[in-house]
Enzyme design. Structure first.
Site, PDB file in Angstrom:
ATOM      1  N   LYS A 176       0.821  -1.218   0.000  1.00 53.95           N
ATOM      2  CA  LYS A 176       0.000   0.000   0.000  1.00 53.95           C
ATOM      3  C   LYS A 176       0.849   1.260   0.000  1.00 53.95           C
ATOM      4  O   LYS A 176       1.931   1.293   0.587  1.00 53.95           O
ATOM      5  CB  LYS A 176      -0.889   0.014   1.239  1.00 53.95           C
ATOM      6  CG  LYS A 176      -1.909  -1.102   1.272  1.00 53.95           C
ATOM      7  CD  LYS A 176      -2.980  -0.884   0.229  1.00 53.95           C
ATOM      8  CE  LYS A 176      -4.027  -1.970   0.270  1.00 53.95           C
ATOM      9  NZ  LYS A 176      -5.038  -1.812  -0.782  1.00 53.95           N
ATOM     10  N   ASP A 216      -0.464  -0.158  -4.523  1.00 54.12           N
ATOM     11  CA  ASP A 216      -1.888   0.198  -4.512  1.00 54.12           C
ATOM     12  C   ASP A 216      -2.096   1.449  -3.662  1.00 54.12           C
ATOM     13  O   ASP A 216      -1.765   1.459  -2.474  1.00 54.12           O
ATOM     14  CB  ASP A 216      -2.666  -0.986  -3.919  1.00 54.12           C
ATOM     15  CG  ASP A 216      -4.164  -0.788  -3.939  1.00 54.12           C
ATOM     16  OD1 ASP A 216      -4.627   0.267  -4.417  1.00 54.12           O
ATOM     17  OD2 ASP A 216      -4.879  -1.691  -3.455  1.00 54.12           O
ATOM     18  N   GLU A 259      -1.924   0.741  -8.752  1.00 50.65           N
ATOM     19  CA  GLU A 259      -3.362   0.456  -8.612  1.00 50.65           C
ATOM     20  C   GLU A 259      -4.105   1.637  -8.005  1.00 50.65           C
ATOM     21  O   GLU A 259      -3.672   2.197  -6.999  1.00 50.65           O
ATOM     22  CB  GLU A 259      -3.497  -0.790  -7.733  1.00 50.65           C
ATOM     23  CG  GLU A 259      -4.915  -1.257  -7.484  1.00 50.65           C
ATOM     24  CD  GLU A 259      -4.919  -2.664  -6.879  1.00 50.65           C
ATOM     25  OE1 GLU A 259      -4.032  -3.481  -7.219  1.00 50.65           O
ATOM     26  OE2 GLU A 259      -5.804  -2.945  -6.058  1.00 50.65           O
ATOM     27  N   GLU A 298     -11.844  -1.894  -8.873  1.00 43.68           N
ATOM     28  CA  GLU A 298     -12.486  -2.631  -7.775  1.00 43.68           C
ATOM     29  C   GLU A 298     -13.691  -1.882  -7.220  1.00 43.68           C
ATOM     30  O   GLU A 298     -14.552  -2.491  -6.598  1.00 43.68           O
ATOM     31  CB  GLU A 298     -11.471  -2.926  -6.664  1.00 43.68           C
ATOM     32  CG  GLU A 298     -11.019  -1.718  -5.892  1.00 43.68           C
ATOM     33  CD  GLU A 298      -9.938  -2.044  -4.874  1.00 43.68           C
ATOM     34  OE1 GLU A 298      -8.802  -2.307  -5.295  1.00 43.68           O
ATOM     35  OE2 GLU A 298     -10.222  -2.034  -3.682  1.00 43.68           O
ATOM     36  N   ASP A 329     -14.278  -6.864  -8.992  1.00 42.16           N
ATOM     37  CA  ASP A 329     -14.473  -7.741  -7.836  1.00 42.16           C
ATOM     38  C   ASP A 329     -15.765  -8.525  -8.079  1.00 42.16           C
ATOM     39  O   ASP A 329     -16.836  -7.925  -8.188  1.00 42.16           O
ATOM     40  CB  ASP A 329     -14.560  -6.938  -6.537  1.00 42.16           C
ATOM     41  CG  ASP A 329     -14.565  -7.853  -5.327  1.00 42.16           C
ATOM     42  OD1 ASP A 329     -13.649  -7.746  -4.492  1.00 42.16           O
ATOM     43  OD2 ASP A 329     -15.497  -8.688  -5.217  1.00 42.16           O
ATOM     44  N   HIS A 340     -10.078  -8.326  -8.428  1.00 36.96           N
ATOM     45  CA  HIS A 340      -9.896  -7.921  -7.033  1.00 36.96           C
ATOM     46  C   HIS A 340     -10.560  -8.975  -6.143  1.00 36.96           C
ATOM     47  O   HIS A 340     -11.665  -9.422  -6.423  1.00 36.96           O
ATOM     48  CB  HIS A 340     -10.562  -6.559  -6.819  1.00 36.96           C
ATOM     49  CG  HIS A 340     -10.552  -6.089  -5.399  1.00 36.96           C
ATOM     50  ND1 HIS A 340     -11.633  -6.255  -4.550  1.00 36.96           N
ATOM     51  CD2 HIS A 340      -9.598  -5.469  -4.681  1.00 36.96           C
ATOM     52  CE1 HIS A 340     -11.339  -5.736  -3.371  1.00 36.96           C
ATOM     53  NE2 HIS A 340     -10.113  -5.254  -3.412  1.00 36.96           N
ATOM     54  N   GLU A 352      -5.260 -12.514  -6.434  1.00 42.53           N
ATOM     55  CA  GLU A 352      -4.999 -11.660  -5.270  1.00 42.53           C
ATOM     56  C   GLU A 352      -5.321 -12.450  -4.007  1.00 42.53           C
ATOM     57  O   GLU A 352      -6.435 -12.942  -3.841  1.00 42.53           O
ATOM     58  CB  GLU A 352      -5.861 -10.394  -5.331  1.00 42.53           C
ATOM     59  CG  GLU A 352      -5.688  -9.542  -4.081  1.00 42.53           C
ATOM     60  CD  GLU A 352      -6.198  -8.128  -4.215  1.00 42.53           C
ATOM     61  OE1 GLU A 352      -7.108  -7.870  -5.028  1.00 42.53           O
ATOM     62  OE2 GLU A 352      -5.652  -7.250  -3.493  1.00 42.53           O
TER      63      GLU A 352
END
Ligand code: CA
Length: 396
Positions: A174, A209, A235, A261, A284, A311, A348
Site C-alpha cells: 500500500k 496500490d 493500482e 475494484e 471484484d 480484485h 490476489e
C-alpha cells in the site's frame, strides 16, 4: 428447478487491537462478509458472497427485501435471466454500490447451484479451464501498529520476508497514507526485501496500490518513483470518478495503471476502457455483478487489450468464485509460453487476518509450495461451507 428459499447472513469478526491495519482511506478493526444461501426445490443449496467490505447489513437488507421476492420461484440455472431481471429493477436507483453487490451474491449462488445440478465445476460451465492452478500474489504491506510505526520500513521488510517464506513469489503493498517521501521509502524498502529473497537475477512481480489517495499530479510523481522500483502496476492512483485524471496518469506514466475494484457492472468498465484509463481491469466478482457480469467485463476487456486481474478480498466463498473465473480467463494475449504477470492472470490473496477466509470452508484455500493456489474441481463452487462457522460469526 425452482428457488424456494434465500437467506442472507451478516458475518463479523472483530480484530484484536494489535491486528488492526490501515490502508490510505480507512482503518480496519473487523472483517465482515455478507453471505447468500439459496435453496431449491430439488434440495440443492448454493452459496454466494455479496459485497467487498464495509457494513454488510445494507447488502443483506437489499437481498432480503428487494431481491428475494423477485427470484423466489425462478429457475436458478437461468443465471442471465435472473441477473437482467434484478438489474432492470434496481437500474433507476442502484447502478453502483449496494444493490449491485447484492445481485453479485445471488448470481454466485445461482452458478454454484447450476454447477451442482450439472455435476460440473463452474469453470467448465464458463467454457472450460485454461489452467488448474494460478500464481497468487500476497496483498500486504498495510500500515500497522499505530501512527508512530506506519513509516517503519524495517517492519515492512520483515513482513515481506514472511510472505516469501510462506511461499509467495509476488507481492503488492500500500501507499497513500503518508507523505510521498515516506511512502516511496516504504516502496523502496519492500522492493529491496523482495529482491533479497528472490533467486539471483530474478525479480518477483511487485505491485503498489494507492486506493485512490492522490490527485493526478501527485499520482504522476509517485508513479515516477514506482517506475524506478520495477513496479508491475500502480493500482487506483486517483479517485474512480475522475476519469480524466486516470487518463492523464495512464498517458504520462510508463508503468501499467490498474483499477476497477470500486466499479460496478460492464457499463462502468466500458467507460474506463473507452476513455483509456486503465491497462489492467480489477473487477471484484462479489461487487461488480457476480460471475455472470465479470465474464462479460472480461470479454469487453479483451476487445480493448486490457488485462484482467480480479480484485479479491472477502471470505473463502469470494476466493472460490475468483478461482473459477480466473480458470476461465484465456492468456491475454495468447502465448505458446504463458507467464504470470505477462499474459497469465494472478490471484490476489489477502494476507491480513480474516477467519472468514481461513475457517469458513471445510477445506480452505492455501498456497502450494510453488506459490500457486489450486483451482477447485468439484461441482459448482467446489466448496463445503461450515455452517457452524457461519453461526459462530453471525448475529449473536
Ligand atoms: Ca486494491
Amino acid at each position: 428447478m425452482k428457488v424456494v428459499d434465500v437467506q442472507s447472513y451478516v458475518l463479523k469478526s472483530p480484530l484484536a487491537e494489535q491486528e488492526e491495519f490501515y490502508a490510505s482511506q480507512e482503518s480496519f478493526s473487523e472483517r465482515s462478509s455478507c453471505l447468500v444461501r439459496i435453496e431449491t426445490d430439488s434440495g440443492l443449496v448454493g452459496w454466494g458472497e455479496a459485497g467487498l467490505w464495509g457494513a454488510p447489513e445494507p447488502v443483506a437488507a437489499m437481498i432480503d427485501h428487494v431481491l428475494t421476492p423477485r427470484i423466489t420461484g425462478m429457475n436458478p440455472l437461468h443465471v442471465d435471466v435472473i441477473w437482467e431481471k434484478l438489474y432492470a429493477h434496481i437500474r433507476d436507483w442502484g447502478r453502483q454500490g449496494t444493490a449491485v453487490e447484492a445481485i453479485s451474491g445471488v448470481d454466485i449462488a445461482c452458478w454454484d447451484i447450476a454447477g451442482q445440478a450439472l455435476q460440473q465445476p463452474i469453470h467448465a460451465l464458463l467454457g472450460g479451464a485454461y489452467r488448474d492452478r494460478v500464481k497468487a500474489y500476497a496483498t500486504g504491506g498495510y500500515y500497522k501498529g499505530g501512527p508512530e510505526k506506519w513509516a517503519d520500513t524495517g517492519a515492512l521488510a520483515a513482513e515481506v520476508e514472511r510472505h516469501v517464506a510462506t511461499g509467495f513469489r509476488a507481492l503488492k503493498i500500500k501507499v497513500g497514507l503518508l507523505s510521498v517521501a515516506e511512502d516511496l521509502a516504504r516502496v523502496k524498502a519492500a522492493r529491496r526485501a523482495l529482491d533479497a529473497c528472490a533467486p539471483s537475477g530474478e525479480r518477483f512481480p511487485y505491485m503498489v496500490d494507492a486506493n485512490h489517495a492522490y490527485p493526478p499530479h501527485i499520482a504522476i510523481a509517485v508513479g515516477r518513483g514506482l517506475e524506478e522500483e520495477d513496479t508491475l502496476w500502480f493500482e487506483e492512483p486517483v479517485i474512480p470518478e475522475d476519469r480524466r485524471g486516470y487518463r492523464q496518469v495512464a498517458e504520462t506514466l510508463d508503468l501499467a495503471i490498474a483499477g476497477g475494484e470500486c466499479e460496478h457492472t460492464r457499463f462502468s468498465f466500458r467507460d474506463l476502457m473507452l476513455e483509456g484509463c486503465i491497462d489492467i481491469a480489477q473487477p471484484d466478482i462479489c461487487g461488480t455483478g457476480g460471475i455472470s457480469e465479470t465474464v462479460k467485463i472480461a470479454t469487453l476487456a479483451q476487445t480493448f487489450g486490457v488485462q484482467v486481474y480480479p480484485h479479491v478480498w472477502g471470505s473463502g466463498i469470494a476466493l472460490a468464485a475468483a478461482l473459477h473465473f480466473i480458470a476461465s480467463l484465456p492468456p491475454s494475449p495468447h502465448s505458446a509460453n504463458p507467464l504470470p504477470a505477462l499474459n497469465e492472470p494472478m490471484l490476489e490473496f489477502d494476507r491480513n487476518p480474516n477467519p472468514l477466509r481461513d475457517t469458513l470452508l471445510r477445506e480452505p484455500f492455501t498456497l502450494e509450495d510453488d506459490g500457486t493456489v489450486l483451482i477447485p474441481q468439484r461441482p459448482g463452487l467446489g466448496i463445503e461451507v461450515d455452517e457452524a462457522v457461519v453461526a459462530q460469526y453471525g448475529p449473536q
